[in-house]
Write an enzyme that holds these catalytic residues in place. Structure first.
Site, PDB file in Angstrom:
ATOM      1  N   GLU A  73     -20.799 -11.295  50.175  1.00  0.00           N
ATOM      2  CA  GLU A  73     -21.507 -11.036  51.482  1.00  0.00           C
ATOM      3  C   GLU A  73     -22.773 -11.088  51.810  1.00  0.00           C
ATOM      4  O   GLU A  73     -23.350 -10.066  51.086  1.00  0.00           O
ATOM      5  CB  GLU A  73     -20.789 -10.235  52.141  1.00  0.00           C
ATOM      6  CG  GLU A  73     -19.390 -10.073  52.334  1.00  0.00           C
ATOM      7  CD  GLU A  73     -18.695 -11.183  53.427  1.00  0.00           C
ATOM      8  OE1 GLU A  73     -19.577 -11.454  54.212  1.00  0.00           O
ATOM      9  OE2 GLU A  73     -17.536 -11.076  53.648  1.00  0.00           O
ATOM     10  N   ASN A 125     -10.000 -18.956  55.458  1.00  0.00           N
ATOM     11  CA  ASN A 125      -9.899 -18.038  54.088  1.00  0.00           C
ATOM     12  C   ASN A 125      -8.614 -17.319  54.451  1.00  0.00           C
ATOM     13  O   ASN A 125      -8.701 -16.086  54.012  1.00  0.00           O
ATOM     14  CB  ASN A 125     -10.960 -17.329  54.261  1.00  0.00           C
ATOM     15  CG  ASN A 125     -11.320 -16.809  52.798  1.00  0.00           C
ATOM     16  OD1 ASN A 125     -10.946 -17.393  51.839  1.00  0.00           O
ATOM     17  ND2 ASN A 125     -11.877 -15.774  52.670  1.00  0.00           N
ATOM     18  N   ARG A 131     -15.268 -18.963  64.394  1.00  0.00           N
ATOM     19  CA  ARG A 131     -14.846 -18.719  63.197  1.00  0.00           C
ATOM     20  C   ARG A 131     -14.036 -19.730  62.249  1.00  0.00           C
ATOM     21  O   ARG A 131     -14.128 -20.001  61.153  1.00  0.00           O
ATOM     22  CB  ARG A 131     -14.442 -17.209  62.860  1.00  0.00           C
ATOM     23  CG  ARG A 131     -14.026 -16.800  61.619  1.00  0.00           C
ATOM     24  CD  ARG A 131     -13.249 -15.426  61.644  1.00  0.00           C
ATOM     25  NE  ARG A 131     -12.263 -15.164  60.606  1.00  0.00           N
ATOM     26  CZ  ARG A 131     -12.677 -14.266  59.809  1.00  0.00           C
ATOM     27  NH1 ARG A 131     -14.076 -13.853  59.803  1.00  0.00           N
ATOM     28  NH2 ARG A 131     -12.101 -13.917  58.684  1.00  0.00           N
ATOM     29  N   ALA A 133     -17.139 -20.676  60.214  1.00  0.00           N
ATOM     30  CA  ALA A 133     -18.477 -21.572  60.866  1.00  0.00           C
ATOM     31  C   ALA A 133     -19.331 -20.722  61.409  1.00  0.00           C
ATOM     32  O   ALA A 133     -20.689 -21.419  61.387  1.00  0.00           O
ATOM     33  CB  ALA A 133     -17.354 -22.153  62.321  1.00  0.00           C
ATOM     34  N   ARG A 134     -19.331 -19.603  61.790  1.00  0.00           N
ATOM     35  CA  ARG A 134     -20.288 -18.882  62.309  1.00  0.00           C
ATOM     36  C   ARG A 134     -21.399 -18.256  61.415  1.00  0.00           C
ATOM     37  O   ARG A 134     -22.610 -17.964  61.773  1.00  0.00           O
ATOM     38  CB  ARG A 134     -19.919 -17.743  63.362  1.00  0.00           C
ATOM     39  CG  ARG A 134     -19.265 -16.676  62.452  1.00  0.00           C
ATOM     40  CD  ARG A 134     -18.208 -15.870  63.550  1.00  0.00           C
ATOM     41  NE  ARG A 134     -17.642 -14.722  63.169  1.00  0.00           N
ATOM     42  CZ  ARG A 134     -16.843 -13.988  63.464  1.00  0.00           C
ATOM     43  NH1 ARG A 134     -16.500 -14.107  64.667  1.00  0.00           N
ATOM     44  NH2 ARG A 134     -15.994 -13.043  62.935  1.00  0.00           N
ATOM     45  N   GLU A 135     -21.263 -18.455  60.038  1.00  0.00           N
ATOM     46  CA  GLU A 135     -21.845 -17.930  59.040  1.00  0.00           C
ATOM     47  C   GLU A 135     -22.907 -18.736  58.625  1.00  0.00           C
ATOM     48  O   GLU A 135     -22.817 -19.386  57.331  1.00  0.00           O
ATOM     49  CB  GLU A 135     -21.117 -17.190  57.868  1.00  0.00           C
ATOM     50  CG  GLU A 135     -20.007 -16.365  58.531  1.00  0.00           C
ATOM     51  CD  GLU A 135     -18.799 -15.831  57.294  1.00  0.00           C
ATOM     52  OE1 GLU A 135     -19.044 -16.316  56.296  1.00  0.00           O
ATOM     53  OE2 GLU A 135     -18.087 -14.984  57.826  1.00  0.00           O
ATOM     54  N   HIS A 165     -20.266 -15.875  51.969  1.00  0.00           N
ATOM     55  CA  HIS A 165     -20.032 -15.435  53.150  1.00  0.00           C
ATOM     56  C   HIS A 165     -21.087 -14.621  53.871  1.00  0.00           C
ATOM     57  O   HIS A 165     -22.272 -14.347  53.108  1.00  0.00           O
ATOM     58  CB  HIS A 165     -18.858 -14.693  53.344  1.00  0.00           C
ATOM     59  CG  HIS A 165     -17.519 -15.282  52.929  1.00  0.00           C
ATOM     60  ND1 HIS A 165     -16.530 -15.781  53.977  1.00  0.00           N
ATOM     61  CD2 HIS A 165     -17.040 -15.940  51.747  1.00  0.00           C
ATOM     62  CE1 HIS A 165     -15.588 -16.535  53.191  1.00  0.00           C
ATOM     63  NE2 HIS A 165     -15.914 -16.412  52.126  1.00  0.00           N
ATOM     64  N   SER A 166     -20.953 -14.337  55.214  1.00  0.00           N
ATOM     65  CA  SER A 166     -21.904 -13.356  55.678  1.00  0.00           C
ATOM     66  C   SER A 166     -21.374 -12.677  56.709  1.00  0.00           C
ATOM     67  O   SER A 166     -20.120 -13.058  57.352  1.00  0.00           O
ATOM     68  CB  SER A 166     -22.911 -14.278  56.456  1.00  0.00           C
ATOM     69  OG  SER A 166     -23.745 -13.577  57.332  1.00  0.00           O
TER      70      SER A 166
END
Length: 609
Positions: free
Chosen positions: A510, A383, A366, A315-317, A436-437
């Site tokens: 990433e 994930n 997350r 969620a936060r990415e 992703h991040s």
């Protein structure tokens, strides 16, 4: 004669009924087309109608809504981002274990190869308070040391030397009074403050549905509207509703192909088939792949490169779904020339519930929003919920952990939807990318183990090319390797499941920079670099000159006076102005040809009258 009359009477009745049916169907279809035409002409009508449908469709219960509203906003104002440098992987694991269960700290990133952990810490909580007593004496603040960079592996000796230089003569005398080297001198736990962790309030606290322009992080309703408009405006685009999230939001995917409607039918056929089989879940996806291979070996005409892209599972990415929607726009503009050789599926937002919660309540959230056995802790890490190696080391059985894996593999509607979407075309997928991040990494399987994949050599070869193209597009710090070696062990990941199902090239990317709180001005540069890299990567995987040729070209798009857009592929060496002029000339020629055809048609119709 009587028998002949009987035979004649029956077909006449049938024909009359058929004509009436066709007339009604045509009337209904024309009504539909008329409404769509109004929507295309007036975007506001489309937006109002769509938002109304979504409000009706969204199956969020009143109890859930009240509960979400009751949760207080988590304010991160004043929090600091710290980077901790353990001296070894064993110490890294110990520190991580103590940090993950502490509510006063948020673990942001773990980088095993660099021996580093990124955490966010409350201003009222010192680092000593969240570490086990065994590590507290060895803490060493390195804020005045500017030479430590995450992109390079951190030498424990370097940390030890820098920390030893900071020790006072009194402490040195105490620790080395017996003339021997301090036994803890090689076990310093260095840390430093990382700039850039600002007060992470969303710029769009109010859920206003707006067209995307990639200048900010937009809310989920805006993304859904963007997806519907894209499918409405481009003949090469369709969207699928692949399921609903835990809180009832629609889970959507985009199909980019020459005949996207046909692919939508294939997907629905696949879903119906799975239902007839009693929702059989292929516990061993490699077996599923073999079954598909037997079917496709008879047909070797499938020469297209098939790409599956997934983003926003955490969620936060926020940069991940923002970048994925940009890719979607580029793929729509790429046109039939590109999609004649490539088919792409994009799931731009895999976790809408968590994403919305990260906007409204907790920026560092997350997981999804699943209710768990522990009422105080919600959410499953999507994930860690895939079947491959589910439940092994690299995930948690604690509902309060950010890596909570759920009660069983594919327990979550979000992962079920992604799995079913992939299985519909598993035998065709050539390239899988999970975005992703953060951290600047190109990672490949396995995540759950340090043992290499049997396709290790090929995975590394393509990953190296991906990093090279990211460097050419302004991001030179990308590293690569196996996920279990470079970052950390993670079981139940999408990357491992898809690769185990037989997709040779499966990667986790990433995205650039070293923070989830990434300024919106980075969205376009990052997304543009990823788009250019994606085009070249597809060519590498396809191993065909006709696809590789697009790597040497660029996609140019212009806005026309009538509000429409036009695009085309041009050699990168051609000046942008010339490319735009060429598109305009091509468009004008097409319009003239269309006007001539319309004039001929009208003349023909007038002659008939």
């Amino acid at each position: 004669m009587p028998p002949a009359r009987k035979l004649l009477r029956f077909p006449v009745c049938e024909v009359v009924l058929l004509l009436l049916f066709l007339k009604c169907e045509t009337w209904a279809r024309n009504l539909d087309v008329g409404e769509n035409a109004i929507d295309r002409q007036n975007p506001e009508n489309l937006q109002d109608d769509f938002v109304g449908k979504e409000l009706t469709k969204r199956a969020v219960t009143e109890d859930q809504a009240v509960e979400r509203e009751a949760e207080p906003f988590k304010d991160y104002t004043g929090w600091q981002m710290l980077r901790i440098f353990p001296p070894s992987t064993s110490v890294l694991d110990q520190v991580l274990t103590s940090l993950e269960v502490d509510p006063r700290v948020v673990v942001l990133g773990v980088f095993k190869a660099q021996l580093a952990i990124d955490v966010a810490l409350s201003p009222t909580t010192p680092l000593e308070a969240v570490l086990s007593p065994a590590h507290q004496p060895n803490l060493c603040n390195l804020d005045d040391k500017k030479s430590l960079r995450l992109k390079d592996p951190i030498s424990p000796r370097k940390i030890s030397r820098q920390c030893s230089d900071k020790r006072s003569p009194e402490n040195e005398t105490k620790s080395l009074g017996n003339g021997r080297k301090d036994q803890n001198s090689d076990n310093f736990l260095g840390w430093k403050t990382v700039d850039g962790f600002l007060s992470p309030r969303s710029a769009r606290q109010h859920n206003v549905t707006q067209p995307l322009s990639w200048d900010d992080y937009y809310r989920y309703d805006s993304m859904v509207l963007f997806i519907q408009r894209l499918a409405d405006e481009y003949s090469t685009v369709e969207y699928l509703e692949i399921g609903t999230s835990f809180e009832g939001r629609p889970l959507l995917a985009l199909v980019f192909a020459l005949r996207p409607a046909q692919m939508v039918k294939q997907y629905r056929k696949s879903i119906l088939k799975n239902r007839r089989l009693g929702n059989r879940e292929p516990e061993n996806p490699s077996t599923e792949k073999k079954r598909h291979k037997r079917k496709t070996n008879k047909k070797k005409k499938n020469t297209k490169t098939f790409v599956f892209i997934e983003a926003g599972i955490h969620a936060r990415e926020w940069i991940s779904p923002a970048m994925a929607t940009f890719l979607a726009q580029q793929l729509a503009d790429a046109g039939r020339k590109f999609l004649r050789r490539v088919t792409v599926i994009v799931a731009p937002m895999a976790n809408p519930d968590g994403y919305e919660f990260s906007h409204t309540t907790d920026r560092m959230w997350r997981k999804n929003r699943r209710e768990t056995p522990d009422s105080a802790c919600r959410g499953v890490d999507l994930n860690r919920n895939w079947a491959k190696a589910w439940g092994s080391s690299g995930s948690s059985g604690d509902p309060c952990s950010d890596t909570y894996r759920g009660v069983e593999a594919f327990s979550e509607p979000e992962t079920q939807a992604l799995r079913d979407l992939a299985l519909a075309w598993m035998e065709k997928i050539s390239l899988y990318l999970s975005f992703h991040s953060y951290g600047n990494f190109v990672l490949h399987p396995w995540s759950y183990s340090e043992s290499p994949s049997s396709k290790e050599r090929l995975l590394k070869k393509v990953a190296k090319r991906i990093r090279k193209h990211m460097k050419r597009n302004g991001y030179p710090d990308f590293k690569g390797g196996q996920t279990g070696d470079i970052l950390y062990q993670a079981s139940g990941t999408s990357e491992d499941y898809i690769h185990d199902a037989g997709v040779q090239y499966a990667y986790t990317i990433e995205l650039p920079h070293y923070s989830f709180i990434l300024d919106p001005e980075n969205i376009l540069p990052v997304s543009t670099a990823v788009w250019r890299t994606l085009v070249c990567t597809i060519g590498i995987v396809a191993k065909k000159q006709s696809v590789l040729a697009f790597c040497k070209k660029r996609l140019v798009k212009i806005q026309l006076k009538n509000g429409k857009t036009a695009s085309g592929w041009f050699d990168k060496k051609l000046p942008l102005e010339e490319a735009e002029q060429s598109i305009m000339e091509r468009y004008n020629m097409t319009e003239k040809r269309r006007a001539k055809d319309d004039a001929k048609r009208n003349l023909f119709l007038s002659d008939l009258k």
